[in-house]
Scaffold this motif. Structure first.
Motif, PDB file in Angstrom:
ATOM      1  N   GLN A   1       0.834  -1.208   0.000  1.00 15.21           N
ATOM      2  CA  GLN A   1       0.000   0.000   0.000  1.00 15.21           C
ATOM      3  C   GLN A   1       0.865   1.254   0.000  1.00 15.21           C
ATOM      4  O   GLN A   1       0.605   2.207  -0.754  1.00 15.21           O
TER       5      GLN A   1
ATOM      6  N   ASN B   1       1.088   4.238  -2.744  1.00 16.19           N
ATOM      7  CA  ASN B   1       0.733   5.603  -2.338  1.00 16.19           C
ATOM      8  C   ASN B   1       1.875   6.584  -2.613  1.00 16.19           C
ATOM      9  O   ASN B   1       1.638   7.730  -3.015  1.00 16.19           O
TER      10      ASN B   1
ATOM     11  N   ASP C   1      -9.157  -0.895  -1.334  1.00 17.80           N
ATOM     12  CA  ASP C   1      -7.914  -0.225  -1.738  1.00 17.80           C
ATOM     13  C   ASP C   1      -7.687  -0.362  -3.240  1.00 17.80           C
ATOM     14  O   ASP C   1      -7.152   0.559  -3.880  1.00 17.80           O
TER      15      ASP C   1
END
Length: 523
Positions: free
Chosen positions: A428, A432, A472
């Motif tokens: 993640q 990001n 996500d």
């Protein structure tokens, strides 16, 4: 060498022919082993394939014509035309007689045996007949000297000491008659090692084996001296090492030979590997650095296969190198992000550009090594945590910053292939922090990097996104969709990943709901 037995030499009719051979001052022949024996074997094997008519009774015996050492001395030009041995250059006035005879061997198969006679030293002083019987159907009868055999061969000395005075001994079932003949001949040489010069490594190994069985110390020592000095590698290396290791427990001293392939140095391998990595990473010569990176990577892959991934010797070394490259990369980014950097002259900008290229190439090489050794997860954590470097990325001109996006792309490919398995939090964070910079640099990557494979990178990015929880996945893919609809081909094409997410979001729940209702109705 199956057996040794003492027997009397049988008298028989022999057709004699003189064969020119070279003789050393010590009285040692240098041929016929490579020439006469090989031609005899070839001729014998050809004759075995053809049916032989039976001999008439009246022609079963031929009158013997004696031959002495003083008979017809061959002219040197004749010798060179009839043999290829380099040793013919040492021809002197001495000559030895070689006779070839055919005789029916008295066995059940009535198999023909090709016989050759060889004399060593001074024929008139020989006091022993030695017969070598080979598995190839060739027998060699040699006129030798008892004192020479006893002095040089412990095996033959022991055998002769157990018997009453005899005039003949026989060694049966020899694996390599030609080499046994040559080994016996080497016992007549004062400098055996000199006689081995220009011989091939495989042939010397054959001589070593025969000398070992005959327990001929001088010949074994000469063969080991030859192997210690002669070049050998590849397939020959394994043969030499296995042959020499048989003698480790003896007094011959094979250590100098084995030191070519083994070392007693207690220096840890990490020190050597660290030195190699530092030399490659710090090199500024493009071709040498490129070729050595390819070579070291291949060798490390082979090492990883041999070790089966266990007992890794360089994790700390590799990650120390990664940290050093990352610190250098951050320093260069700070320089490239300064106001007015693009306005500097080429001479001022080129060193930074070149060093940026080198550091990125170094990191990509290290990632390949880490991925091959299945220890790249920690690097993904390190790269995802580089907030300072990611913060400088928009301030650096695209022509310089796009290089670091190659590292991001390689990590996505590695995760998509399963070469590295970082945690969900790391995946993640990686998306990001670095996914948008990758999108911003994608056009430059496609047109400026020859080794950049857009299809592979897009597949890796999509697979990485699909490893996240469904919510996500939606966040990342909707952000990508906004960029893709603005710049099109200048953005990674993640339509395949978008389709998978779509089915998971809109189709799968409906299918599962229908399946649950059907199951409820059945119950």
């Amino acid at each position: 060498m199956a057996d040794l037995r003492v027997r009397r030499v049988e008298a028989g009719s022999t057709k004699i022919r003189n064969v020119p051979i070279a003789v050393t001052p010590e009285g040692f022949w240098c041929c016929p082993a490579p020439v006469v024996l090989q031609k005899t074997l070839k001729h014998h094997n050809q004759n075995k394939q053809k049916p032989k008519p039976s001999l008439p009774p009246s022609k079963t015996s031929l009158q013997k014509t004696p031959t002495t050492v003083n008979e017809k001395k061959p002219h040197p030009t004749q010798l060179r035309s009839r043999t290829t041995s380099d040793d013919l250059r040492s021809l002197v006035s001495d000559t030895m007689a070689i006779s070839s005879e055919r005789k029916l061997k008295p066995n059940a198969d009535n198999q023909q045996v090709r016989k050759i006679s060889v004399a060593f030293g001074q024929l008139e002083t020989s006091d022993l007949k030695m017969i070598l019987s080979g598995k190839e159907g060739v027998a060699v009868r040699m006129s030798v000297h008892r004192n020479i055999l006893v002095e040089h061969s412990k095996f033959l000395a022991d055998k002769l000491s157990r018997q009453s005075p005899v005039t003949s001994i026989e060694i049966g079932d020899c694996d390599d008659v030609e080499i046994y003949v040559e080994t016996i001949g080497l016992m007549y040489c004062k400098d055996v090692k000199q006689r081995l010069i220009k011989q091939s490594v495989p042939r010397v190994l054959r001589i070593l084996k025969a000398a070992e069985l005959l327990a001929c110390h001088s010949c074994i020592k000469a063969c080991l001296d030859y192997l210690e000095a002669a070049p050998w590698a590849g397939e020959e290396e394994e043969t030499v090492v296995s042959s020499v290791q048989r003698l480790q427990s003896t007094k011959y001293g094979v250590g100098p030979i084995l030191k070519r392939v083994t070392s007693d140095i207690s220096k840890p391998p990490n020190d050597t590997l660290t030195s190699i990595l530092e030399l490659v990473l710090k090199s500024n010569e493009d071709r040498g650095r490129r070729e050595m990176k390819s070579l070291v990577l291949r060798l490390l892959r082979e090492n990883s296969l041999v070790n089966d991934g266990s007992g890794d010797i360089c994790i700390e070394t590799l990650y120390t190198s990664c940290q050093s490259c990352l610190h250098s990369l951050l320093f260069l980014f700070k320089q490239a992000s300064e106001p007015g950097f693009s306005d500097k002259t080429f001479d001022n900008r080129d060193p930074i550009t070149r060093q940026l290229t080198i550091e990125v190439d170094n990191l990509l090489w290290l990632i390949e090594i880490l991925a091959d050794r299945r220890i790249a997860d920690e690097f993904a954590v390190m790269w995802a945590s580089l907030d300072d470097l990611a913060g400088l990325h928009p301030k650096v001109p695209t022509g310089y910053r796009h290089l670091v996006s190659r590292i991001t792309a390689r990590l996505f490919v590695g995760i998509g292939r399963g070469e590295m398995l970082p945690s969900k939090e790391t995946r993640q964070l990686l998306l990001n922090v670095w996914f948008q910079p990758l999108i911003n640099d994608y056009n430059w990557l496609q047109h400026s990097c020859r080794s950049f494979d857009g299809k592979v990178v897009e597949e890796g990015i999509g697979r990485t996104i699909l490893t996240l929880p469904l919510e996500d996945q939606q966040t990342v893919l909707l952000s990508w969709l906004g960029s893709f609809l603005k710049v099109g081909d200048n953005c990674p094409n993640l339509q395949r990943a978008f389709e998978v997410w779509w089915r998971r979001t809109f189709i799968r729940p409906h299918v599962e709901q229908q399946a649950n209702l059907l199951q409820s109705d059945r119950n």
